[in-house]
Design an enzyme around this catalytic site. Structure first.
Site, mmCIF file in Angstrom:
data_model
loop_
_atom_site.group_PDB
_atom_site.id
_atom_site.type_symbol
_atom_site.label_atom_id
_atom_site.label_comp_id
_atom_site.label_asym_id
_atom_site.label_seq_id
_atom_site.Cartn_x
_atom_site.Cartn_y
_atom_site.Cartn_z
ATOM 1 N N CYS A 1 -9.948 -7.076 -7.499
ATOM 2 C CA CYS A 1 -10.743 -6.202 -6.629
ATOM 3 C C CYS A 1 -10.271 -4.756 -6.738
ATOM 4 C CB CYS A 1 -10.709 -6.706 -5.187
ATOM 5 S SG CYS A 1 -12.047 -6.060 -4.167
ATOM 6 N N HIS B 1 -11.929 -12.476 -5.357
ATOM 7 C CA HIS B 1 -10.810 -12.974 -4.555
ATOM 8 C C HIS B 1 -10.794 -14.499 -4.637
ATOM 9 C CE1 HIS B 1 -9.811 -9.140 -2.725
ATOM 10 N NE2 HIS B 1 -11.076 -8.955 -2.415
#
Length: 502
Positions: free
Chosen positions: A343, A442
């Site tokens: 991310c 994630h």
């Protein structure tokens, strides 16, 4: 227990409120979610307002606090925004992003957020979320926030006693005896409640006890005499049960130096680190020694360097350049270490991070670490969704979730080289080689095929078998439930919950 039996054994909601922050409310709530599941009920967690950087995407692609996702897992149900309708994600010490019913609705200064004006609109939203949840589950296991007796915020409180009154919940006050002052914190918390609020307070739970509980028997009697409320249990401190933590406050304690005989994995300790639960599987994997640090020497000694997500990517990138960590990551890469970004960490690994519309900061652009030939532009629309994907063309179906602002694409002249193919046909991430890649997903490290690939270059260090994280988590929830059940008077709890609140 059958559906018919559940309906005839409907339990009033129960709320675990605290004498203060970090007394163990989240863990106790998780424990009771699993206890009620074990006892044949269909429970669900609820926290009206949570403040945390560690969030999670629901199956509908909306955002809630990670603690409620964990509690839902303990309850054996899918997480939903109704379990945490209001999430505050700090961007600075005084400003938070406000996420309502899973969607960001803007940033607010703390002073503005806690004003009385406009408060009833938020109260209506959280109350309606609870009402919807209560129609689907039995019982609702509620969690308070901070102290039950923040009297200066009583008029604007959405999550503690006003929520309990709306829900007609039986409130259990959780106190942390490990920090000391338990008599004062319990008695003071009770005495600062209004007479109306006291009607809902039905029990006291003493948490994190160390030593021989028999030595506290007189203390239990004293608390009950002072407060006129029963102590439902004294739960000992534990060291051998592992439940995901709500925030990253303890990550520095995992700042351990590299060790021999295992694959040394370092997670770069960013100031605005988010979703640190991405690394729970690796942390428990017997083949791995994982530690969190921003010490340049320790980073350079690692076999694998993981750059985590960030709530403020440009701010953390600026800090990495200022404190020398950026140079250490580049040096580790040059010396053969694997570098992986997730991310915000993926964004940081690129050539640049641009924010021309000042979505995240006042900076227009910062050069990245230059490890991947990609460029990122921050965008106002937040992406939140659960995803299924194929990792590097593998036939294994992997799962994870996205929570990010910004789009990352190859720089001019660079070839497309996606790391993952999502089941809807989209590409994700960038793969440079087996020791340098990044992703927006994630939870990617919760997938065995990814872990095996990550550790493969270090096969000479590996001797233990792969780690089954899902089985491990189930074992931990059951151990937690057994631990709490052993030290809590569950007959009294069920008696309390069988009575209507007040």
């Amino acid at each position: 227990m059958s559906q018919q039996e559940q309906e005839s054994n409907t339990l009033c909601p129960i709320m675990f409120a605290g004498t203060g922050s970090d007394v163990g409310k989240s863990i106790i709530t998780s424990a009771f979610c699993r206890i009620f599941l074990q006892d044949g009920y269909h429970p669900a967690p609820f926290k009206a307002q949570n403040m945390a950087l560690n969030s999670y995407a629901t199956p509908e692609g909306l955002e809630i606090g990670r603690a409620q996702a964990v509690q839902a897992e303990a309850a054996g149900v899918s997480c939903h925004t109704d379990m945490n309708p209001l999430l505050l994600k700090p961007t600075t010490d005084k400003i938070c992003q406000v996420v309502l019913n899973g969607r960001p609705v803007g940033n607010q200064h703390a002073y503005e957020y806690f004003r009385v004006e406009g408060r009833e609109e938020l109260r209506k939203e959280v109350n309606e979320a609870f009402d919807r949840l209560e129609k689907r589950y039995n019982p609702i296991v509620m969690e308070g926030a901070g102290s039950i007796s923040e009297i200066n915020l009583r008029a604007v409180d959405l999550v503690n006693m006003p929520m309990a009154i709306h829900a007609k919940a039986n409130v259990i006050l959780v106190a942390d005896i490990d920090r000391g002052g338990v008599f004062a914190s319990v008695y003071g918390s009770v005495m600062l409640l209004t007479e109306e609020e006291k009607k809902y307070l039905k029990g006291i739970l003493i948490n994190k006890f160390r030593g021989d509980i028999r030595l506290f028997e007189s203390g239990i009697k004293t608390i009950e005499e002072l407060c006129g409320i029963p102590v439902i249990g004294v739960v000992p401190y534990y060291k051998d049960i592992y439940i995901e933590e709500e925030d990253s406050v303890m990550l520095q304690t995992k700042n351990l130096q590299a060790t021999y005989g295992k694959v040394n994995v370092v997670v770069v300790l960013l100031r605005h680190l988010s979703n640190f639960t991405d690394f729970n599987v690796l942390e428990r994997d017997p083949r791995v020694h994982l530690y969190y640090t921003n010490n340049t020497d320790e980073i350079e000694k690692a076999d694998i360097v993981l750059i985590p997500g960030s709530k403020s990517t440009l701010s953390d990138l600026y800090e990495l350049r200022r404190n020398g960590v950026a140079q250490s990551i580049a040096k580790a890469h040059k010396n053969g270490a694997t570098i992986v970004g997730i991310c915000g960490g993926f964004q940081i690994m690129g050539q640049e991070v641009c924010d021309p519309n000042h979505v995240e900061s006042n900076l227009d652009r910062l050069p990245g670490l230059g490890l991947l030939p990609v460029t990122t532009q921050m965008e106002g629309e937040k992406v939140t969704r659960q995803v299924r994907f194929s990792f590097l063309g593998s036939e294994t179906v992997c799962e994870g979730y996205e929570i990010h602002m910004g789009a990352t694409v190859p720089v001019g002249g660079a070839k497309d080289s996606p790391l993952n193919k999502l089941d809807d046909g989209r590409d994700d991430g960038y793969f440079l080689n087996d020791k340098c890649f990044g992703t927006y997903i994630h939870g990617i490290l919760d997938n065995e095929v990814v872990i095996d690939y990550l550790l493969a270059p270090y096969a000479d260090k590996l001797s233990d078998t792969p780690f089954d994280f899902n089985a491990f988590k189930e074992e931990q929830y059951n151990k937690l439930a057994d631990h709490v059940r052993k030290y809590v008077d569950m007959d009294l709890v069920y008696k309390i919950m069988g009575e209507s609140a007040q």
